[in-house]
Design a protein around this motif. Structure first.
Motif, PDB file in Angstrom:
ATOM      1  N   MET A 240       0.828  -1.202   0.000  1.00  0.00           N
ATOM      2  CA  MET A 240       0.000   0.000   0.000  1.00  0.00           C
ATOM      3  C   MET A 240       0.866   1.256   0.000  1.00  0.00           C
ATOM      4  O   MET A 240       0.662   2.179  -0.791  1.00  0.00           O
ATOM      5  N   THR A 241       1.841   1.273   0.905  1.00  0.00           N
ATOM      6  CA  THR A 241       2.729   2.430   0.988  1.00  0.00           C
ATOM      7  C   THR A 241       3.515   2.596  -0.303  1.00  0.00           C
ATOM      8  O   THR A 241       3.703   3.719  -0.788  1.00  0.00           O
ATOM      9  N   GLY A 242       3.945   1.488  -0.862  1.00  0.00           N
ATOM     10  CA  GLY A 242       4.670   1.544  -2.129  1.00  0.00           C
ATOM     11  C   GLY A 242       3.829   2.120  -3.248  1.00  0.00           C
ATOM     12  O   GLY A 242       4.343   2.832  -4.124  1.00  0.00           O
ATOM     13  N   GLY A 243       2.516   1.830  -3.222  1.00  0.00           N
ATOM     14  CA  GLY A 243       1.624   2.411  -4.224  1.00  0.00           C
ATOM     15  C   GLY A 243       1.560   3.925  -4.122  1.00  0.00           C
ATOM     16  O   GLY A 243       1.612   4.628  -5.137  1.00  0.00           O
ATOM     17  N   TRP A 244       1.429   4.432  -2.882  1.00  0.00           N
ATOM     18  CA  TRP A 244       1.433   5.884  -2.683  1.00  0.00           C
ATOM     19  C   TRP A 244       2.745   6.499  -3.161  1.00  0.00           C
ATOM     20  O   TRP A 244       2.764   7.547  -3.818  1.00  0.00           O
ATOM     21  N   ILE A 245       3.839   5.852  -2.813  1.00  0.00           N
ATOM     22  CA  ILE A 245       5.163   6.354  -3.217  1.00  0.00           C
ATOM     23  C   ILE A 245       5.259   6.433  -4.738  1.00  0.00           C
ATOM     24  O   ILE A 245       5.711   7.441  -5.294  1.00  0.00           O
ATOM     25  N   LEU A 246       4.824   5.371  -5.401  1.00  0.00           N
ATOM     26  CA  LEU A 246       4.914   5.324  -6.861  1.00  0.00           C
ATOM     27  C   LEU A 246       4.058   6.408  -7.507  1.00  0.00           C
ATOM     28  O   LEU A 246       4.504   7.079  -8.455  1.00  0.00           O
ATOM     29  N   ILE A 247       2.831   6.595  -6.996  1.00  0.00           N
ATOM     30  CA  ILE A 247       1.937   7.609  -7.562  1.00  0.00           C
ATOM     31  C   ILE A 247       2.538   9.006  -7.422  1.00  0.00           C
ATOM     32  O   ILE A 247       2.580   9.791  -8.389  1.00  0.00           O
ATOM     33  N   THR A 279      -5.197   8.607  -7.973  1.00  0.00           N
ATOM     34  CA  THR A 279      -5.498   8.052  -6.657  1.00  0.00           C
ATOM     35  C   THR A 279      -6.981   7.784  -6.430  1.00  0.00           C
ATOM     36  O   THR A 279      -7.356   6.765  -5.829  1.00  0.00           O
ATOM     37  N   MET A 280      -7.855   8.667  -6.904  1.00  0.00           N
ATOM     38  CA  MET A 280      -9.273   8.586  -6.555  1.00  0.00           C
ATOM     39  C   MET A 280      -9.918   7.249  -6.934  1.00  0.00           C
ATOM     40  O   MET A 280     -10.565   6.605  -6.101  1.00  0.00           O
ATOM     41  N   PRO A 281      -9.768   6.768  -8.179  1.00  0.00           N
ATOM     42  CA  PRO A 281     -10.385   5.465  -8.501  1.00  0.00           C
ATOM     43  C   PRO A 281      -9.745   4.306  -7.743  1.00  0.00           C
ATOM     44  O   PRO A 281     -10.428   3.323  -7.424  1.00  0.00           O
ATOM     45  N   ILE A 282      -8.453   4.421  -7.454  1.00  0.00           N
ATOM     46  CA  ILE A 282      -7.793   3.363  -6.681  1.00  0.00           C
ATOM     47  C   ILE A 282      -8.351   3.319  -5.265  1.00  0.00           C
ATOM     48  O   ILE A 282      -8.633   2.246  -4.724  1.00  0.00           O
ATOM     49  N   GLU A 283      -8.534   4.504  -4.641  1.00  0.00           N
ATOM     50  CA  GLU A 283      -9.101   4.563  -3.297  1.00  0.00           C
ATOM     51  C   GLU A 283     -10.505   3.985  -3.281  1.00  0.00           C
ATOM     52  O   GLU A 283     -10.887   3.262  -2.350  1.00  0.00           O
ATOM     53  N   SER A 284     -11.297   4.291  -4.315  1.00  0.00           N
ATOM     54  CA  SER A 284     -12.654   3.753  -4.413  1.00  0.00           C
ATOM     55  C   SER A 284     -12.629   2.227  -4.459  1.00  0.00           C
ATOM     56  O   SER A 284     -13.401   1.554  -3.761  1.00  0.00           O
ATOM     57  N   TRP A 285     -11.738   1.649  -5.262  1.00  0.00           N
ATOM     58  CA  TRP A 285     -11.633   0.193  -5.371  1.00  0.00           C
ATOM     59  C   TRP A 285     -11.174  -0.422  -4.050  1.00  0.00           C
ATOM     60  O   TRP A 285     -11.695  -1.472  -3.632  1.00  0.00           O
ATOM     61  N   LEU A 286     -10.242   0.227  -3.360  1.00  0.00           N
ATOM     62  CA  LEU A 286      -9.753  -0.297  -2.086  1.00  0.00           C
ATOM     63  C   LEU A 286     -10.863  -0.336  -1.041  1.00  0.00           C
ATOM     64  O   LEU A 286     -10.956  -1.279  -0.246  1.00  0.00           O
TER      65      LEU A 286
END
Length: 345
Positions: A240-247, A279-286
């Motif tokens: 999860m943290t890696g996803g934020w870092i990458l974005i 980020t927004m669609p990813i947060e929705s899916w999560l």
């Protein structure tokens, strides 16, 4: 029935009546802020604008982390949003801006990273004293999730959690980074376009900022259902943290590369726009998948409204660009410093 401002969390239902000691404390803050502004006006230009910039950074931080604690007994007039108080905000602002300005004035020739460490040591010392004051006056209390994380670990002489020694410098590092980025705009500094991005350094500084911040706000949200081997601290997962870092890293790299001639304001808006859109669609899916689960103190703050076509509560939709604003300003400032150092050398 929900209203736009419906809230059943502790951050919305608390005693705002101030005791005499708290009124005196607020008076102390007002006098301290006025004296700080007078002093700073002697060593800094455009001090009111700089003061406002730091205040905005602190308000951004407080507005989406407020489920972690409750600020009570300050008087009904002292609040801006939920339990976020403008009185404490201006107090924190003076506490940040005075050390930063003094260090820049007298140690301006030191390398930026050395001054940054000096900022954090001095502000953390003052911040711990401030936290001690608000806790012992009965202003600050902590959300159940935060108390569970603290687990009775308090500094006995100060009556504040040992965790304050962690979250204070992390909080301050982001706010100072935010301020230093916008100080470039306020001072109208000439910033050369970043022609050759230092990919690895940018990635590392992004990773540092995101990881430290994710650990601090961990009580607000649970990352569930991820592989057990991916968790590095409680429910903080490197996936999860890696996803934020990458974005964030991609947003900074992309805008600096494609919109190289943009000024700092335009680039900042570009960073936020690109990162938020991703980020927004990813947060929705999560949220739908049950991976992202917000704690009771956070969900109690939700109004019940969601962004159309998504499952993202409006409060989270606002929190995302706020979160990104602090992290990206922090990262972008250091990208500029890396680039400037290369140009000078």
């Amino acid at each position: 029935m929900n209203t736009l401002f419906y809230c059943n969390s502790a951050a919305c239902h608390f005693d705002k009546t101030p005791a005499a000691s708290i009124i005196f404390f607020e008076f102390f803050i007002f006098v301290g802020v006025l004296l700080s502004l007078y002093f700073l006006s002697k060593i800094e230009k455009r001090i009111l604008l700089k003061f406002l910039t730091v205040a905005v950074g602190i308000f951004i931080f407080e507005s989406f982390t407020h489920p972690l604690w409750v600020n009570a007994h300050l008087g009904s007039w002292a609040y801006m949003y939920r339990d976020v108080s403008w009185v404490l905000t201006i107090g924190w602002t003076a506490l940040v801006l005075v050390p930063v300005s003094v260090i820049d004035k007298f140690y301006g020739r030191l390398e930026e990273w050395k001054r940054f460490i000096m900022y954090l040591f001095s502000i953390t010392f003052l911040g711990v004293l401030g936290e001690t004051a608000v806790v012992n006056l009965g202003i600050r209390s902590y959300a159940p999730e935060t108390i569970e994380l603290i687990s009775g670990r308090y500094i006995s002489l100060l009556n504040i959690p040992w965790d304050a020694l962690y979250y204070t410098p992390v909080f301050m590092a982001l706010v100072v980074g935010f301020y230093k980025y916008w100080e470039l705009v306020i001072n109208k500094d000439l910033v050369a376009p970043v022609k050759k991005v230092k990919w690895l350094k940018t990635l590392l500084i992004t990773a540092l900022g995101v990881l430290l911040f994710e650990i601090m706000i961990e009580p607000m949200v649970i990352n569930a259902g991820l592989p057990s081997w991916s968790y590095i601290y409680r429910d903080v997962s490197f996936l999860m943290t890696g996803g934020w870092i990458l974005i964030i890293w991609l947003a900074v790299i992309l805008v600096n590369k494609v919109f190289i001639q943009f000024n700092l304001v335009e680039k900042f808006l570009g960073y936020i726009a690109v990162a938020t859109i991703i980020t927004m669609p990813i947060e929705s899916w999560l949220i739908v998948s049950g991976i992202r689960q917000y704690g009771p103190s956070a969900t109690g703050n939700f109004s019940g409204y969601h962004i159309p076509l998504t499952n993202v509560p409006v409060e989270i939709a606002f929190a995302i660009p706020f979160y990104l604003a602090l992290i990206i300003a922090f990262v972008s400032y250091w990208v500029f410093q890396f680039n400037r150092k290369k140009q000078i050398s």
